[in-house]
Each structure stands twice: as structure tokens, then as C-alpha cells.
Design a protein around this motif. Structure first.
Motif, PDB file in Angstrom:
ATOM      1  N   LEU A  90      -5.450  10.451  -0.886  1.00  0.00           N
ATOM      2  CA  LEU A  90      -5.593   9.276  -1.742  1.00  0.00           C
ATOM      3  C   LEU A  90      -4.235   8.726  -2.153  1.00  0.00           C
ATOM      4  N   SER A  91      -4.200   7.418  -2.302  1.00  0.00           N
ATOM      5  CA  SER A  91      -3.081   6.757  -2.965  1.00  0.00           C
ATOM      6  C   SER A  91      -3.667   5.621  -3.785  1.00  0.00           C
ATOM      7  N   TRP A  92      -2.859   4.995  -4.630  1.00  0.00           N
ATOM      8  CA  TRP A  92      -3.387   3.974  -5.527  1.00  0.00           C
ATOM      9  C   TRP A  92      -2.274   3.085  -6.024  1.00  0.00           C
TER      10      TRP A  92
ATOM     11  N   TYR B 195      -7.732   2.025  -5.252  1.00  0.00           N
ATOM     12  CA  TYR B 195      -7.435   3.281  -4.570  1.00  0.00           C
ATOM     13  C   TYR B 195      -7.656   3.128  -3.072  1.00  0.00           C
ATOM     14  N   PHE B 196      -6.890   3.919  -2.343  1.00  0.00           N
ATOM     15  CA  PHE B 196      -6.897   3.905  -0.890  1.00  0.00           C
ATOM     16  C   PHE B 196      -7.248   5.309  -0.414  1.00  0.00           C
TER      17      PHE B 196
ATOM     18  N   VAL C 244       0.863  -1.190   0.000  1.00  0.00           N
ATOM     19  CA  VAL C 244       0.000   0.000   0.000  1.00  0.00           C
ATOM     20  C   VAL C 244       0.895   1.235   0.000  1.00  0.00           C
ATOM     21  N   PRO C 245       0.741   2.080  -1.009  1.00  0.00           N
ATOM     22  CA  PRO C 245       1.579   3.287  -1.049  1.00  0.00           C
ATOM     23  C   PRO C 245       1.070   4.340  -0.065  1.00  0.00           C
ATOM     24  N   PRO C 246       1.962   5.196   0.413  1.00  0.00           N
ATOM     25  CA  PRO C 246       1.524   6.271   1.314  1.00  0.00           C
ATOM     26  C   PRO C 246       0.633   7.264   0.566  1.00  0.00           C
ATOM     27  N   PRO C 247      -0.076   8.130   1.294  1.00  0.00           N
ATOM     28  CA  PRO C 247      -0.925   9.128   0.639  1.00  0.00           C
ATOM     29  C   PRO C 247      -0.128   9.950  -0.370  1.00  0.00           C
TER      30      PRO C 247
ATOM     31  N   ILE D  36      -8.904  -5.146   1.086  1.00  0.00           N
ATOM     32  CA  ILE D  36      -9.946  -4.995   2.110  1.00  0.00           C
ATOM     33  C   ILE D  36      -9.747  -6.040   3.201  1.00  0.00           C
ATOM     34  N   GLY D  37      -9.443  -7.266   2.814  1.00  0.00           N
ATOM     35  CA  GLY D  37      -9.232  -8.325   3.791  1.00  0.00           C
ATOM     36  C   GLY D  37      -8.051  -8.079   4.701  1.00  0.00           C
ATOM     37  N   VAL D  38      -6.989  -7.511   4.152  1.00  0.00           N
ATOM     38  CA  VAL D  38      -5.783  -7.250   4.940  1.00  0.00           C
ATOM     39  C   VAL D  38      -5.950  -5.999   5.811  1.00  0.00           C
ATOM     40  N   LEU D  39      -6.507  -4.929   5.226  1.00  0.00           N
ATOM     41  CA  LEU D  39      -6.564  -3.640   5.918  1.00  0.00           C
ATOM     42  C   LEU D  39      -7.813  -3.450   6.776  1.00  0.00           C
ATOM     43  N   LYS D  40      -8.916  -4.104   6.409  1.00  0.00           N
ATOM     44  CA  LYS D  40     -10.194  -3.954   7.113  1.00  0.00           C
ATOM     45  C   LYS D  40     -10.554  -2.479   7.340  1.00  0.00           C
TER      46      LYS D  40
END
Length: 95
Positions: free
Chosen positions: A64-66, A29-30, A8-11, A82-86
């Protein structure tokens, strides 16, 4: 072989109403708030999806990051993250 998902990349950019700074590519996207990922989603076109007012889980002040992912991998990658970060906004009626 097995598909490997990127870290997961930082913002990277602050969320806007026009999608400035977001690429015109497919990916995951995050949404970040208070230095943590609060929502994970998928899009065939990140710059058109990750905008304030166009998405229930993205608001003022969110970052946002992606990661780029091929369209055929989007649902698998989204489920993985989603499963890892919840992320809380994926599991509640936000806004």
C-alpha cells in the motif's frame, strides 16, 4: 486555482489485517501487486479502510501507498488517479 494532485508514491507498507503503518488521516490509497498499482480508493480514515479482510481489493502480499487529501477533495482525487492509472481491480469483479 486548480487543485494539483501529488505523484503516486511507491509502495510503503504491506497490507495487514489491523492496518499497521497506516495513518489516521483522509486520503487516496493505492494497492500494489507485482510492482504496479492494481486498485485506487479513497478513505476518510486510511488506517481503518486499508486492511485485509475489510476490503474486497486488498489481499495477502499486497503493498500500500497513499497520499493525504482533504475529505472535500477525495472523490475528485480518486477519479483523477483511476482515470490516469486505470487499475485493473477498479474495473473487474476482483475476488
Amino acid at each position: 486555482g486548480l487543485h494539483r494532485f501529488a505523484p503516486v508514491p511507491p509502495p510503503k507498507v504491506e497490507a495487514t489485517r489491523l492496518g499497521e503503518g497506516l495513518p489516521n488521516v483522509s486520503g487516496i490509497y493505492f494497492v500494489w501487486s507485482d510492482d504496479r498499482v492494481v486498485y485506487v480508493g479513497q478513505s476518510r480514515r486510511l488506517c481503518g479502510r486499508c486492511i485485509i479482510g475489510g476490503h474486497h481489493a486488498i489481499g495477502d502480499g499486497d503493498m500500500l501507498s497513499w497520499v493525504e487529501e482533504p475529505i472535500g477533495q477525495l472523490k475528485y482525487a480518486e477519479a483523477f488517479y483511476i482515470g490516469v492509472l486505470k487499475p485493473e481491480r477498479n474495473f473487474s469483479l476482483y475476488r
